[in-house]
Scaffold this motif. Structure first.
Motif: not given
Lengths: 169, 169
Positions: A46-47, A49-50, A143-144, A147, A150, A154-155
């Motif tokens: 997602l960015i 450094d993630m 969370f994982h 994500t 997500a 997002h893709k």
């Protein structure tokens, strides 16, 4: 009537991994349909450094495994974090689920007030078993998983919330 | 020793809303520091057809409120979904937390096997109280909280997992 620490974690995680498996299959099918290299999804983030998709699955696996390890003194089955393909991720999930299924609920009984010490990069935190499960392990697991969802969403992968929640109850 | 349906939801949600409040404050501070319009974060999405940040907070609020409503027959406090600013989101969270704090744990007692019917766009699903909480309400709540976090992270807000988990136990 009430619930044990086992009830609210191990079978719940097993079910979520089933949903995650279907989500990953939809991701792979989407890549194939669009002619995307699998790596474009597997390494997507997602960015910058993630963690990328692969690491989200690895962390979800660890988050789940560490519940019986920390609460039930079950011996961990270490996994190498060397997954590189969708097939590898499915194998990781399968090994995690096999481990979770092997846990005897009795080893996690009456651990609500037991001390759980969690070592992280920023030091160590001491929880009660109950606070560890409710305030750390469960939110960390979701969370994982979320994500991972997500990143695929997002893709452009055509998945919806019911893929994450699961259809059978 | 064991946990009730109340124990594993209402206080856990209240704590997560506290963490979410801090995450939103960091988002707002980041926007101000970078000279971004607040709307750029408030309306940000991970992909075009997914809910923006504001709606993720609204859905987290509903996900939490509906647990005592559906399980404890507590009367819902309807909220209008008209939030447009960070201040509005904080007010929504505060009203949600006030509602959650007003719930008497006794109304949710012994509802593990009670029938919960959930109406969605795709039809209705019947759960036991236990499966509703473990297989729907909790994962759904964390889905929206994590996605709110993910949207801010995707937009560059300097938050980390410990902001989501929370530091105090």
């Amino acid at each position: 009537m009430s619930l044990s620490l086992y009830d609210i974690t191990v079978p719940v995680f097993i079910r979520a991994f089933g949903n995650l498996t279907e989500i990953l299959k939809k991701g792979e099918a989407y890549a194939d349909e669009k002619g995307l290299a699998h790596k474009e999804l597997l390494n997507a983030r997602l960015i910058e450094d993630m963690y990328p998709l692969i690491a989200q699955i690895q962390r979800a696996s660890d988050a789940a495994k560490f519940v019986p390890v920390r609460l039930g003194q079950v011996e961990n089955v270490p996994m190498d974090d060397n997954e590189a393909t969708f097939a590898d991720l499915h194998a990781r999930i399968e090994r995690t689920v096999t481990f979770l299924k092997s846990v005897d609920p009795a080893v996690m009984a009456d651990r609500e007030e037991a001390e759980v010490v969690l070592k992280t990069r920023s030091g160590s935190t001491t929880f009660t078993g109950r606070n560890y499960v409710l305030g750390f392990a469960i939110p960390n697991f979701y969370f994982h998983v979320t994500t991972a969802y997500a990143i695929l969403r997002h893709k452009g992968v055509p998945i919806g919330k019911m893929d994450y929640i699961g259809r059978s109850q």
